[in-house]
Design an enzyme around this catalytic site. Sequence first.
Site, PDB file in Angstrom:
ATOM      1  N   CYS A 182       0.824  -1.204   0.000  1.00  0.00           N
ATOM      2  CA  CYS A 182       0.000   0.000   0.000  1.00  0.00           C
ATOM      3  C   CYS A 182       0.857   1.253   0.000  1.00  0.00           C
ATOM      4  CB  CYS A 182      -0.946  -0.002   1.187  1.00  0.00           C
ATOM      5  SG  CYS A 182      -0.134   0.112   2.813  1.00  0.00           S
ATOM      6  N   HIS A 350      -1.966   1.557   7.565  1.00  0.00           N
ATOM      7  CA  HIS A 350      -2.183   1.641   6.119  1.00  0.00           C
ATOM      8  C   HIS A 350      -1.765   3.028   5.647  1.00  0.00           C
ATOM      9  CE1 HIS A 350      -3.923   0.615   2.296  1.00  0.00           C
ATOM     10  NE2 HIS A 350      -4.915   1.476   2.378  1.00  0.00           N
ATOM     11  N   ASN A 370      -7.438   6.035  -0.851  1.00  0.00           N
ATOM     12  CA  ASN A 370      -7.068   4.713  -0.355  1.00  0.00           C
ATOM     13  C   ASN A 370      -6.591   3.897  -1.551  1.00  0.00           C
ATOM     14  OD1 ASN A 370      -6.917   2.103   0.641  1.00  0.00           O
ATOM     15  ND2 ASN A 370      -8.811   2.247   1.826  1.00  0.00           N
TER      16      ASN A 370
END
Length: 844
Positions: A182, A350, A370
């Site tokens: 990520c 994250h 995201n």
Amino acid sequence: MEAKAREREAQISLCFGQEALDHAISAAELYMKAANTARDPSEKARLKQKVNSLVSLAERLKKAAKAGDSVRNVEKRLKLPRSVRQLPTKEQNILLRGSKLHGNIFPPWEHDPDPNDFAGEAFVDQARFPLSDKQLEVFAGWKRPLEIESFGNTDVQDEREEQSLMEAGEDHDLVQDITTDCSVVASLCASIKHFRPGPLSILPALMFPVDSETGQAKVSTSGRYVFRMYFNGCFRKVVIDDRLPSSSNTRTLYVVDRQNPRLIWPALMEKAYLKVRGGYDFPGSNSGTDLWVLTGWIPQQLFLQSEDIDFNQTWSRVKKAYDYGDVVVTLGTGRLSEVEEETLGLAGEHDYAVLDISEQSGIRRLLVKNPWCDGLVWKGAGSLSTDADDHPTKLKPGSFWIDFDDVVHNFESLYLNWNPSLFTDRQDHHFVWELPTPSMSDSFAHNPQYSLTATASGSVWILLSRHFQDDELAIAKSRPTASHLADVSNRLGFMSVYIFDHAEGKRVPLGDKSLYRGPFVDSPQTLAPFEAKKGVRYTIAVAQHGLPLPKYSFTLTFFSRGALGIGQAPDSLAHYTEAQGSWTRRTAGGNAASPSYLSNPQYAIAVTRPGPLSILLSTAHEELPVHIDLVWAKGQRVTALANRDLAGSSGDYRRGSALLHMPHVDVGTYTVVCSTFEPGQLAEFTLRVGSMQPVTMVPVLGDAAGKLRTALAPLVFRGADDSKQRAPITTSRITRVSILVTPPDSMYSGIATPKSTTLRLRLETGRGPNKQIIAATGEGDFKELGTAGLRTPEFDLDPNITRRGVWIVVEQIGGGGQGPGGSLKVEVLSEGTVNVGSWETIDD
């Protein structure tokens, strides 16, 4: 007028680009006006010197701005500030050793590849790219783009068909799926505007082949691609082929662009980065580190939960730099529970990309993405799909606007990657650090330290970067499946940078009195920005906590807008000697108020010439309070401590380490007593003594070392009328003696000091008015009996006196009870033979 000039001058280091240049010019003009009105010649000269300095700075800022705004020379757009230091051979060798990683060679970048390097037969990279178990479940082999069904008609393979793999027809929308990177995808999303084709694109300096005029990535006919990435101390050459991990279903194992499904250059850049980091089974990173490697832009991590951050100033600084295109912004969350994730719409541990920053009518907002293909989105206030002006608009899936205040409250880290062209100069210093023994880890005695002097006041940024190595990757990948990224970080350790302005550029032994103390970060990079004052000699120290490997390579990079004098910090003293020791059950005597204090480890130090003396005591137990006393005892064991005997001390007990520094000590042999605050606190330690001339340091032997030990019968006080007992002692020749009274051995089994009686032991001769005290415990006063007991100072026992009668007398306050554990042990430590009789109760 001068006050206004100073205000303008102070704003220079807080701004960037044209704004900084404007402040420099304005400050120079104001100083010139002040000089013209000054009457004192020296004052006029001082102000004109300020003008000249600011004019020089303005010229450098102007050149940097021109280099940064060049629309043709992408090298100048990306290029780090000019390096002003020639690397010595030793440091060049560190860079060469850093080329080997995960079975691959990543040589330092020397020149751009020749266009012919991308022609010819199909290129196959022999490097291994490990996949995780989850990825292997759907893995369908390594395939070239036109062999993958999702890229379209594989029968049409003309030049136009191939080039479409590098061209974006619409805006980008990069997402990740199965690959656990990520931070990488967030980095690509946040920096995509700097990679888009156009005259300002930095892609032509990072990826080859690329059209350097248009900034458009090109297809390599051989499938060979070269990326320039910054890690292990310099820009390095990373070569890959175009084979991507294909999937047996609709899931993907590489970054994809949902707006342009055929686009592959982001996936190729991702593959090159993952080659550097060890494979597609990526154990995790942060986007600040990823962007540092991908672009060479300076990483800075701000901890949003810290009380030291001025959020208004941070917003203003970041917003201005973002508008100038001089910073890339990403965000990171901390650990969140499943309930928190569902409530907030945020994923724990994250990284998120910031796609835009807006301020309208005092409302400060960020457009956040995201990078997951099916990721959560913010559910808090302002989470509706609206643009910065609150007009309904359609956002891409996974994107949302969020107020800056909500970012501060719900995210853990703000990652900023700064354009290095904000600075004109840089210096790189590469070094290898063999970590000290655990007992020295709380001190700075063996930490890398550098001296820094600025020729002009201004902003200096110091970046500490830890080089990647195979053993660290093995530790990161060994984490259990159910563990968190924070658990991996704890096992990989932490590092920090300290800045001192009181040591005149010399080495410091401890981290006290620092001008700047950076946070201990689990990232491979940490930035220490500060305002350097002209002529001040600073000490820059590298610190670590919990780094698991014995040896690391690092790079310290100094960014500035003016010349810096940098070198390894010299020691403040010429000679150092070290000794290893420990507090055991019998030697952990506690502080000076404890009856067992004198059983602590002691060392004899012989000083042959007068001068400064530095004594450092350090232990691996960072929470353990420790202390040093320097005693006039001729190197003998200290058996009684009076203030008049104390030559110096380290002051209050300090956790982990203590320092005693004396500007001057006379010639002589001293005794050093090393103590913990509480008795029974066990640990190993290192004692380090520094001086201008060599000194000798040896342990002082314990009580019974080299002596005869004569035990008396157990001593028991049996009732209220029994509070004082004595036993006779004789010797046939003069001998050196001390007498020790302790609890029974069973009392040593515990760590805490046992409950004990209060008593004293004296050696007496004669009776009534003729009674004399030869020696006594506690200087003749009653003392509480601790785990180490009480003892007399050493004295000479003369047979002529013992013939007249000498007694060991033990007296307990109050009487009426037995000693701890039922009895007391009394022993005579002597150089020659002594004889002792039985105990008898006496009544004075």
